[in-house]
Motif scaffolding. Structure first.
Motif, PDB file in Angstrom:
ATOM      1  N   SER B  73       4.427  13.731   3.594  1.00  0.00           N
ATOM      2  CA  SER B  73       5.325  12.589   3.837  1.00  0.00           C
ATOM      3  C   SER B  73       6.116  12.176   2.600  1.00  0.00           C
ATOM      4  CB  SER B  73       4.512  11.387   4.328  1.00  0.00           C
ATOM      5  OG  SER B  73       3.838  11.724   5.524  1.00  0.00           O
ATOM      6  N   ASP B  74       7.318  11.665   2.821  1.00  0.00           N
ATOM      7  CA  ASP B  74       8.141  11.100   1.742  1.00  0.00           C
ATOM      8  C   ASP B  74       7.960   9.586   1.646  1.00  0.00           C
ATOM      9  OD1 ASP B  74       9.652  13.629   1.256  1.00  0.00           O
ATOM     10  OD2 ASP B  74      10.140  13.280   3.367  1.00  0.00           O
ATOM     11  N   LEU B  75       7.722   8.969   2.803  1.00  0.00           N
ATOM     12  CA  LEU B  75       7.496   7.520   2.859  1.00  0.00           C
ATOM     13  C   LEU B  75       6.305   7.268   3.772  1.00  0.00           C
ATOM     14  CD1 LEU B  75       8.388   4.483   2.446  1.00  0.00           C
ATOM     15  CD2 LEU B  75       9.752   4.761   4.533  1.00  0.00           C
ATOM     16  N   ILE B  76       5.361   6.472   3.287  1.00  0.00           N
ATOM     17  CA  ILE B  76       4.185   6.116   4.096  1.00  0.00           C
ATOM     18  C   ILE B  76       4.181   4.597   4.270  1.00  0.00           C
ATOM     19  CG2 ILE B  76       1.672   6.288   4.317  1.00  0.00           C
ATOM     20  CD1 ILE B  76       1.785   8.548   2.192  1.00  0.00           C
ATOM     21  N   VAL B  77       4.134   4.150   5.513  1.00  0.00           N
ATOM     22  CA  VAL B  77       4.149   2.710   5.788  1.00  0.00           C
ATOM     23  C   VAL B  77       2.821   2.332   6.448  1.00  0.00           C
ATOM     24  CG1 VAL B  77       5.399   0.795   6.835  1.00  0.00           C
ATOM     25  CG2 VAL B  77       6.641   2.878   6.209  1.00  0.00           C
ATOM     26  N   PHE B  78       2.089   1.448   5.805  1.00  0.00           N
ATOM     27  CA  PHE B  78       0.786   1.018   6.316  1.00  0.00           C
ATOM     28  C   PHE B  78       0.965  -0.191   7.233  1.00  0.00           C
ATOM     29  CE2 PHE B  78      -0.087   3.561   2.657  1.00  0.00           C
ATOM     30  CZ  PHE B  78      -1.206   4.292   3.030  1.00  0.00           C
ATOM     31  N   CYS B  79       0.668  -0.004   8.502  1.00  0.00           N
ATOM     32  CA  CYS B  79       0.778  -1.080   9.494  1.00  0.00           C
ATOM     33  C   CYS B  79      -0.600  -1.416  10.048  1.00  0.00           C
ATOM     34  CB  CYS B  79       1.733  -0.658  10.606  1.00  0.00           C
ATOM     35  SG  CYS B  79       3.401  -0.347  10.010  1.00  0.00           S
ATOM     36  N   THR B  80      -1.605  -1.268   9.229  1.00  0.00           N
ATOM     37  CA  THR B  80      -2.988  -1.543   9.618  1.00  0.00           C
ATOM     38  C   THR B  80      -3.332  -3.007   9.303  1.00  0.00           C
ATOM     39  OG1 THR B  80      -3.625  -0.769   7.436  1.00  0.00           O
ATOM     40  CG2 THR B  80      -3.752   0.821   9.231  1.00  0.00           C
ATOM     41  N   PRO B  81      -4.496  -3.492   9.765  1.00  0.00           N
ATOM     42  CA  PRO B  81      -4.948  -4.827   9.340  1.00  0.00           C
ATOM     43  C   PRO B  81      -5.003  -4.909   7.813  1.00  0.00           C
ATOM     44  CG  PRO B  81      -6.291  -4.055  11.166  1.00  0.00           C
ATOM     45  CD  PRO B  81      -5.412  -2.901  10.763  1.00  0.00           C
TER      46      PRO B  81
END
Lengths: 288, 288
Positions: B73-81
């Motif tokens: 990945s080039d960009l990782i977006v964390f949408c977790t709690p």
């Protein structure tokens, strides 16, 4: 008890509505739509406003003199702020005909019903009511004939209420579309403290914490939670003061719940925090 | 500082979204709609759910192994709690390529940014963010490509943040339709405690006071004021605990306002009560 002059329910020659704002105006519109009266008199302090309501077709006549209006009415409904209702009832009672029925739309009941109880002429009847319907809008311009439709109206007989008067007042609120629940004025005030008056004070306290720097970062949650804080401060101050004892007891209960949640955060007690939040969520979900 | 491998903003070969629920799913939908990436990998613990999201067209690939996804990945977006973000960032950082950019959508920022700061390999960048958008709905089935449109995103650089990484993360959130505001993680947490976390706890405390006997007499005001109490208790417990200090300070401010209002009722001090309610109303009215 003397022979009652109360008429059979279902239709009134003349209904007088005292306070022709959103609540009173909507009631007038509902009465017109359902043809519950031959004539509606609107009473208020501001004659030009009353005349506008008359021109809008909500009321048939308007008077600033409550005594004169009372003398011509079969049913008088007080839609004024709660701190004006007792004075109005007493003034009207002094001038109305035997058999006249009175009710109100105030959000507190205990103090009003206690003040009125025993102070009226024989065969003039006041039965308190609280139609649970409203809007954040103000003024008869926003009157809505369906405001009361399918909503709850609490009717609060007191010890010396005439049973026929109680049933006629209940029938009236049903005729404008409401489901009537009867309970004592005190029970009403205790419950409404919890479901309405405390939430309003809490919303106001939250809104008061808003600062210029924080305003851009409010989201829909803050807006929902503080929406009722936009209510008129005079109306609500009178409600809080008119229901002081139950209000303070309700605040105690709220503060106990808040302290429990806060304590769990302070102690890093995840289990209690999650359990308390879950219990609150489950209670909230029963509402929809 | 070594030569940065960060790419020019505007398009990513592969974006990884960790946590494909309503927030992550809506982000995936927005990225697709705006063609911001050639490929979206969804990461989560529940493979069947991820496969459903893939079948729904939200993501192109799905993996339960964050390490493997991070490496591509080039960009990782964390949408977790919020309590899962730091662990995720560290795991991803150990496996991703130089130049990889990471951001998140968590509602608290101070603890996350402090834990991550200084702990990442050179030329792997995490810049915290909080998109102020959400819904009471849950699950990617309710994903909405316009969820972020015209909403505020707070981007929170910390002391050792790479300026290029900050501008690229900010550009990404702008590209999904948001207005970006930059501030420190601590400032974010102080403000959000007041505008979101304290209101949520207050709404939960109010909802907790509801009883079977009072439920029929709730009106729209109670529903509005307690709406956010329907939020998931685990998510919110983690937010409260992740922002403990600011949360307690915000509660102090709320309690001060409530005590002032309560005191005016107790003392029958109408003038102060009306003034305080008016001030709250005026503040509330600035929001709409």
């Amino acid at each position: 008890m003397p022979q009652s002059s109360l008429k059979s329910p279902g239709h009134f020659d003349t209904i007088c509505i005292v306070g022709v704002g959103l609540i009173g105006g909507s009631l007038a519109a509902a009465v017109k739509q359902r043809q519950l009266a031959a004539r509606i008199i609107g009473v208020g302090r501001n004659l030009p406003r009353l005349q506008s309501a008359q021109q809008a077709g909500l009321i048939d006549d308007c008077l600033v003199d409550l005594s004169a209006a009372a003398a011509e009415s079969d049913l008088i409904v007080f839609c004024t702020p709660v701190d004006k209702i007792v004075t109005g009832v007493r003034e009207a009672a002094a001038h109305c005909r035997p058999g006249t029925l009175m009710t109100d739309g105030g959000s507190t009941k205990g103090a009003i019903c206690a003040a009125v109880s025993g102070s009226l002429p024989a065969d003039v009847h006041f039965v308190g009511a609280h139609p649970l319907a409203g809007s954040e809008k103000q003024g008869f311009e926003h009157a809505n004939a369906d405001l009361y439709q399918d909503r709850i109206c609490v009717v609060t007989p007191h010890n010396d209420s005439d049973p026929t008067a109680v049933s006629q007042v209940s029938a009236f609120w049903r005729q404008v579309g409401m489901t009537v629940i009867e309970m004592s004025p005190e029970e009403h005030d205790n419950i409404l403290a919890e479901t309405s008056h405390v939430p309003h004070l809490v919303a106001s306290a939250l809104a008061a914490t808003l600062r210029d720097e924080t305003r851009p970062l409010t989201s829909s949650g803050f807006r929902d939670t503080t929406r009722i804080a936009a209510g008129d401060e005079h109306l609500w101050a009178a409600i809080f003061q008119g229901n002081k004892t139950a209000m303070l007891a309700g605040l105690d209960q709220f503060e106990t719940q808040l302290r429990e949640l806060r304590g769990a955060i302070e102690r890093d007690d995840t289990e209690t925090l999650v359990q308390s939040l879950r219990a609150a969520r489950v209670k909230r979900e029963t509402l929809e």
